[in-house]
Scaffold this motif. Structure first.
Motif, PDB file in Angstrom:
ATOM      1  N   CYS A 213       0.821  -1.219   0.000  1.00  0.00           N
ATOM      2  CA  CYS A 213       0.000   0.000   0.000  1.00  0.00           C
ATOM      3  C   CYS A 213       0.849   1.261   0.000  1.00  0.00           C
ATOM      4  O   CYS A 213       0.390   2.319  -0.429  1.00  0.00           O
TER       5      CYS A 213
ATOM      6  N   PHE B 131     -15.179   4.962  -2.933  1.00  0.00           N
ATOM      7  CA  PHE B 131     -16.195   4.019  -3.424  1.00  0.00           C
ATOM      8  C   PHE B 131     -16.662   3.091  -2.301  1.00  0.00           C
ATOM      9  O   PHE B 131     -17.860   2.912  -2.079  1.00  0.00           O
ATOM     10  N   LEU B 132     -15.714   2.504  -1.595  1.00  0.00           N
ATOM     11  CA  LEU B 132     -16.042   1.527  -0.559  1.00  0.00           C
ATOM     12  C   LEU B 132     -16.777   2.156   0.621  1.00  0.00           C
ATOM     13  O   LEU B 132     -17.743   1.584   1.134  1.00  0.00           O
TER      14      LEU B 132
ATOM     15  N   MET C  44     -14.184  -4.475  -7.859  1.00  0.00           N
ATOM     16  CA  MET C  44     -15.084  -3.829  -6.907  1.00  0.00           C
ATOM     17  C   MET C  44     -16.437  -3.469  -7.517  1.00  0.00           C
ATOM     18  O   MET C  44     -17.494  -3.824  -6.985  1.00  0.00           O
TER      19      MET C  44
ATOM     20  N   LEU D 175      -7.291  -2.805  -1.112  1.00  0.00           N
ATOM     21  CA  LEU D 175      -6.841  -1.618  -1.832  1.00  0.00           C
ATOM     22  C   LEU D 175      -5.998  -1.971  -3.052  1.00  0.00           C
ATOM     23  O   LEU D 175      -5.742  -1.132  -3.905  1.00  0.00           O
TER      24      LEU D 175
ATOM     25  N   TYR E  18      -6.964  -4.412  -5.093  1.00  0.00           N
ATOM     26  CA  TYR E  18      -7.883  -4.942  -6.090  1.00  0.00           C
ATOM     27  C   TYR E  18      -8.245  -3.857  -7.103  1.00  0.00           C
ATOM     28  O   TYR E  18      -8.249  -2.667  -6.793  1.00  0.00           O
ATOM     29  N   SER E  19      -8.601  -4.282  -8.280  1.00  0.00           N
ATOM     30  CA  SER E  19      -9.028  -3.342  -9.318  1.00  0.00           C
ATOM     31  C   SER E  19     -10.412  -2.784  -8.994  1.00  0.00           C
ATOM     32  O   SER E  19     -11.344  -3.543  -8.710  1.00  0.00           O
ATOM     33  N   LEU E  20     -10.520  -1.465  -9.053  1.00  0.00           N
ATOM     34  CA  LEU E  20     -11.818  -0.834  -8.814  1.00  0.00           C
ATOM     35  C   LEU E  20     -12.815  -1.231  -9.898  1.00  0.00           C
ATOM     36  O   LEU E  20     -13.951  -1.632  -9.613  1.00  0.00           O
ATOM     37  N   GLU E  21     -12.390  -1.144 -11.161  1.00  0.00           N
ATOM     38  CA  GLU E  21     -13.290  -1.392 -12.278  1.00  0.00           C
ATOM     39  C   GLU E  21     -13.561  -2.872 -12.527  1.00  0.00           C
ATOM     40  O   GLU E  21     -14.687  -3.259 -12.852  1.00  0.00           O
TER      41      GLU E  21
ATOM     42  N   ASN F 288      -5.281   6.606  -6.598  1.00  0.00           N
ATOM     43  CA  ASN F 288      -5.732   5.211  -6.556  1.00  0.00           C
ATOM     44  C   ASN F 288      -6.408   4.916  -5.226  1.00  0.00           C
ATOM     45  O   ASN F 288      -7.526   4.394  -5.184  1.00  0.00           O
TER      46      ASN F 288
ATOM     47  N   ARG G 145      -9.793   7.034  -4.692  1.00  0.00           N
ATOM     48  CA  ARG G 145     -10.945   6.554  -5.473  1.00  0.00           C
ATOM     49  C   ARG G 145     -11.546   5.300  -4.862  1.00  0.00           C
ATOM     50  O   ARG G 145     -12.769   5.151  -4.775  1.00  0.00           O
ATOM     51  N   LYS G 146     -10.677   4.391  -4.428  1.00  0.00           N
ATOM     52  CA  LYS G 146     -11.178   3.131  -3.876  1.00  0.00           C
ATOM     53  C   LYS G 146     -11.854   3.330  -2.523  1.00  0.00           C
ATOM     54  O   LYS G 146     -12.905   2.747  -2.253  1.00  0.00           O
TER      55      LYS G 146
END
Length: 441
Positions: A315, A329-330, A356, A348, A350-353, A322, A325-326
């Motif tokens: 991280c 969203f979460l 997630m 964190l 993992y791919s957002l698109e 990055n 944004r995550k």
């Protein structure tokens, strides 16, 4: 005529042809003429247009051109008429078919940077033999000098099981691992003795380290880590995880160690983090500090940040955007809590698109239909805990949240697959090249 393209690409490619060039920002522009750049008054743009048009005239598809430019952007700075054209003509005159020409140059575009038509032809024939004749080539035995050494050594690595993608990179690289004879053989021997698998990139990385660094230098680096609290055997365990970490300077090593300590980690915790993920050595002091500021700015406490780094050292290398944004969203959209992220910080990574958004789209649909209302954790309308939604394989997720819902399966799969496709569009490799915007200083 080429198909329509994305209007804006995000990839920036550094060039080093001269001090004039700094960056090529690749932007896909939808124009009638496939390679016409709206900034056509720029000499550099005209030059890149000439290169692109030359490749097109020799039968390269837009997909192949995209691959070439992505792999070797500096090709755009070469003179199409005096540098590239003679080489392409010579390869054709030697009997290279259009399919061979486009396939090989697409795989290894850097052979066009080699000095002289003869040199380009030798590399071309060698690569062709490796691709089409099960890797067996006679060129290494008939070619002398530096080229002959490189071809012979690449053949040795091929026989050991090193994949083509690594072989070709080594062949055309300006670095030294496949040059010479005795040092190459000694380096390969060390890598093999350490148990690296020839089919992996770590084998090639270890070869670089042993070839480029003397035994004395390696010993000095081991001593640096030893003084910081690492046992010698731990240093080599880290080497097996990521060989390149041994190439960092003493200053960089100690600086990273001290920076992590200033973030709140103790000596033993820093050692544990670096043992777990030696790749975190790549992060600069500035990036680590920026990472800390980002997490604190999002509401995490210093103690929580330390906890996440200990569990998920990678991280510290994530960009601020990055992470932001995550987390937004979460926590902001899905209504999970910060403590949920602290509990499974690998989320964190993992791919957002790709991960997630599709999965959360499915569970939100279930909540909205009343299938999951009031159940599970404290997220969006009572969706399950973050770990059960995100920290599992696609197969487990589908069995857990899709396949058991009978008549809803087609709709849920459409959400799952549809969101994945939407998310991947912006990151799909450039499939057509229509325009290039060159930024010059």
């Amino acid at each position: 005529m080429y198909s329509s393209l994305l209007l804006h690409g995000k990839k920036c490619i550094e060039l080093h042809k001269s001090s004039t060039f700094r960056v090529i920002s690749v932007k896909l522009l939808q124009k009638e003429y496939p390679f016409r750049n709206p900034f056509s008054s720029s000499a550099s743009t005209l030059q890149s247009d000439s290169v692109l048009n030359l490749l097109t005239s020799y039968g390269f598809t837009s997909t192949q051109i995209s691959k070439i430019i992505t792999t070797y952007p500096r090709l755009l700075t070469l003179d199409a008429k005096t540098s590239l054209l003679p080489k392409l003509q010579a390869l054709q005159s030697r009997g290279a078919s259009t399919s061979d020409l486009t396939e090989i140059i697409s795989k290894v575009p850097k052979i066009l940077s080699k000095r002289g038509v003869k040199s380009t032809g030798l590399y071309f024939d060698f690569i062709k033999d490796i691709i089409h004749n099960d890797g067996k080539s006679s060129h290494s035995s008939t070619t002398t000098g530096k080229q002959g050494n490189k071809m012979r050594n690449v053949s040795v690595l091929r026989d050991m099981g090193v994949p083509q993608r690594f072989l070709f990179t080594l062949l055309v690289s300006e670095s030294q691992p496949v040059c010479g004879k005795e040092k190459f053989e000694m380096s390969v021997k060390k890598v093999v003795e350490m148990g690296f698998d020839p089919a992996t990139s770590k084998f090639v990385q270890a070869l670089h380290v042993f070839y480029e660094m003397s035994e004395r230098t390696i010993e000095e680096k081991v001593n640096v880590y030893n003084k910081l609290g690492f046992r010698v055997e731990e240093v080599w365990e880290m080497f097996n995880k990521w060989p390149y970490y041994l190439k960092f300077s003493e200053k960089k090593i100690t600086q990273t160690f001290e920076t992590l300590k200033r973030c709140g980690l103790g000596d033993e915790e820093v050692v544990a983090v670096m043992k777990k993920r030696p790749e975190c050595m790549r992060a600069s002091e500035e990036k680590i500090r920026s990472c800390v500021e980002t997490f604190l700015g999002l509401g995490f406490s210093g103690k929580e940040f330390v906890s996440m780094v200990k569990c998920f050292p990678t991280c510290v290398g994530l960009s601020a955007e990055n992470v932001r944004r995550k987390v937004e969203f979460l926590v902001g959209e899905m209504k999970w809590e910060l403590k949920d992220v602290v509990g499974i910080p690998p989320v964190l990574g993992y791919s957002l698109e790709k991960r997630m958004v599709p999965r959360c789209g499915v569970v939100r649909a279930l909540v909205e239909k009343g299938v999951m209302s009031g159940r599970g954790g404290g997220g969006y309308g009572g969706i399950p805990p973050m770990s059960s939604v995100l920290a599992c394989s696609d197969k487990v997720f589908l069995n857990r949240f899709v396949m058991k819902h009978g008549r809803l399966v087609p709709e849920l799969m459409a959400i799952f697959d549809g969101d994945k496709k939407k998310g991947s569009q912006g990151r799909t490799a450039i499939k057509n090249v229509k325009g290039l915007c060159v930024s010059v200083s």
